[in-house]
Design a protein around this motif. Structure first.
Motif, PDB file in Angstrom:
ATOM      1  N   GLU A 154      45.446  38.342  37.020  1.00 12.80           N
ATOM      2  CA  GLU A 154      44.342  37.916  37.866  1.00 12.80           C
ATOM      3  C   GLU A 154      44.809  37.787  39.294  1.00 12.80           C
ATOM      4  O   GLU A 154      44.141  38.206  40.213  1.00 12.80           O
ATOM      5  N   ASN A 155      45.955  37.205  39.469  1.00 12.87           N
ATOM      6  CA  ASN A 155      46.495  36.953  40.809  1.00 12.87           C
ATOM      7  C   ASN A 155      47.876  37.568  40.925  1.00 12.87           C
ATOM      8  O   ASN A 155      48.585  37.698  39.946  1.00 12.87           O
ATOM      9  N   TRP A 170      37.391  32.618  39.278  1.00 11.53           N
ATOM     10  CA  TRP A 170      38.344  33.237  40.205  1.00 11.53           C
ATOM     11  C   TRP A 170      37.734  34.447  40.902  1.00 11.53           C
ATOM     12  O   TRP A 170      38.069  34.750  42.027  1.00 11.53           O
ATOM     13  N   LEU A 214      48.215  37.176  49.054  1.00 13.14           N
ATOM     14  CA  LEU A 214      47.683  36.989  47.715  1.00 13.14           C
ATOM     15  C   LEU A 214      46.708  38.124  47.490  1.00 13.14           C
ATOM     16  O   LEU A 214      45.967  38.483  48.383  1.00 13.14           O
TER      17      LEU A 214
END
Ligand SMILES: *[C@@H]1O[C@H](CO)[C@@H](O)[C@H](O)[C@H]1NC(C)=O
Ligand SMILES: *[C@@H]1O[C@H](CO)[C@@H](O)[C@H](O)[C@H]1NC(C)=O
Ligand SMILES: *[C@@H]1O[C@H](CO)[C@@H](O)[C@H](O)[C@H]1NC(C)=O
Ligand SMILES: *[C@@H]1O[C@H](CO)[C@@H](O)[C@H](O)[C@H]1NC(C)=O
Length: 361
Positions: free
Chosen positions: A88-89, A4, A39
């Motif tokens: 993470e996101n 990622w 995002l």
């Protein structure tokens, strides 16, 4: 370096300044996915957002309000609204505040009493009533349905949010763990400290009439759980209280002439006396001390200045003496005794509240 991180690098656009319906925002983000949605991904869990006018910024369930021009806000995403420590996101939603800032509604009740449910809260995008609401969701009540705790205070630490019945296994002062019993945990009282509530059959006005002799009427309180459990819960809590009230009509509490109590409750120690044994009055005091005095006597608010209890005015007016017993060693209230209700125009009503305990002793 995980996969990622590589993707993050590939789509990263560092700082973007843009105009959004008259407001100016500068956002460090990764990828715009719609007009006001981005995002983002950061390694530290901190995202820097700034805006040049009134605006509100929402990152998942976190909302930041900005007022001053060019104010920069550091949003620490580590564990603020999420159960996971880092994310993470995430998605950033930037919405224009019109007038008031966004205010979240209170959280809903958890959808399940155990084994993990969900709760939600929402706020409106704008002052436009028809606008869709933003909702955030959180996992709640993650504990097992058979889990137990020492008391409701400990249930709070296990994540109990809503008032409900729960299993508790109190430990006696001798260190013996008692079998689990179901009890009501009030998670609203005392700012949500987790109050253990012990109910009984006397939580109502019980009318007494026809008992003249000192303490000639008796009412033995029958608790919903064993006396041993009651005592263990009280002893293992930091604070306990129990409400008691005597409403009186021509029925005095203390007989000054004979220096004897007509009406009184008895404390924990009298529970260990035989049924037919004389139960000495524990007083009609409230608060931590034993005194021949009611709450109005302590606060000097009795309805006549020469009495220590309103009922000792002993006249044709309905009066009341009431308050909380807070001496843990005296609790629970075991029985309520009444006298001076023998004449046609003498009557009274007793009410004893549930035991409410919180904190760890
Ligand atoms: C992060 O976002 C990517 C792309 O939208 C998605 O495929 C992935 O599942 C997300 N990872 C996590 C941990 O949510
Ligand atoms: C949106 O949320 C607000 C609380 O912020 C609430 O008063 C309103 O009823 C909600 N509207 C809808 C359509 O759910
Ligand atoms: C909970 O207790 C019940 C009855 O005591 C038992 O049948 C059940 O298997 C237990 N559940 C869990 C998840 O331990
Ligand atoms: C309980 O009441 C008895 C009288 O019945 C009294 O002697 C005793 O001190 C009281 N105990 C406490 C802890 O208040």
């Amino acid at each position: 370096m995980n996969v990622w991180f590589l993707i993050f690098f590939a789509i990263k656009i560092t700082v973007l300044a843009f105009d959004f319906s008259g407001n100016y925002f500068s956002v460090e983000y990764n990828q715009q996915i719609s007009e006001d949605r981005y995002l983002y991904k950061t390694e530290s869990g901190v995202s820097i957002i700034s805006c040049a006018n009134k605006c509100s910024v929402e990152i998942n369930c976190c909302v930041a309000n900005f007022d001053a021009i060019s104010q920069t806000c550091h949003l620490d995403m580590s564990g603020f609204c999420f159960s996971a420590p880092q994310h993470e996101n995430g998605s950033i939603t930037i919405r224009r505040a019109q007038g008031d800032w966004f205010n979240w509604s209170p959280w809903s009740k958890c959808s399940k009493t155990c084994e993990g449910g969900k709760r939600t809260r929402s706020h409106q995008h704008s002052n436009d009533e028809s606008a869709e609401n933003v909702t955030s969701v959180e996992v709640c009540h993650p504990f097992g349905c058979n889990d137990t705790a020492l008391n409701c205070y400990e249930w709070k630490t296990k994540g109990l949010l809503d008032s409900q019945t729960a299993l508790i296994e109190p430990i006696t002062s001798n260190g013996v763990q008692l079998p689990a019993v179901e009890i009501y945990c009030d998670m609203d009282m005392e700012n949500g400290a987790g109050v253990t509530v012990i109910n009984h059959d006397g939580e109502r006005d019980v009318t007494v009439h026809g008992y003249e002799g000192h303490g000639s009427y008796s009412y033995i309180v029958s608790y919903d759980i064993s006396f041993e459990h009651v005592v263990a819960i009280i002893d293992s809590s930091q604070f306990c209280r129990q409400f008691v009230r005597w409403k009186c009509f021509n029925a005095e509490i203390y007989d000054e002439g004979n220096q004897k109590w007509n009406t009184y409750w008895t404390n924990r120690s009298t529970a260990y006396l035989a049924t037919n044994e004389y139960k000495p009055p524990s007083g009609f005091f409230h608060g931590p001390e034993i005194r021949r005095i009611c709450d109005c006597g302590i606060t000097d608010t009795c309805q006549r200045s020469d009495v220590l209890c309103n009922c000792d005015i002993n006249d044709d007016i309905w009066r009341s003496d009431e308050g909380y017993v807070t001496n843990k060693d005296a609790l629970p209230i075991v029985a309520f005794f009444v006298g001076d209700t023998g004449d046609a125009l003498e009557e009274g009503k007793h009410f004893i509240g549930p035991i409410e305990c919180y904190g760890i002793a």
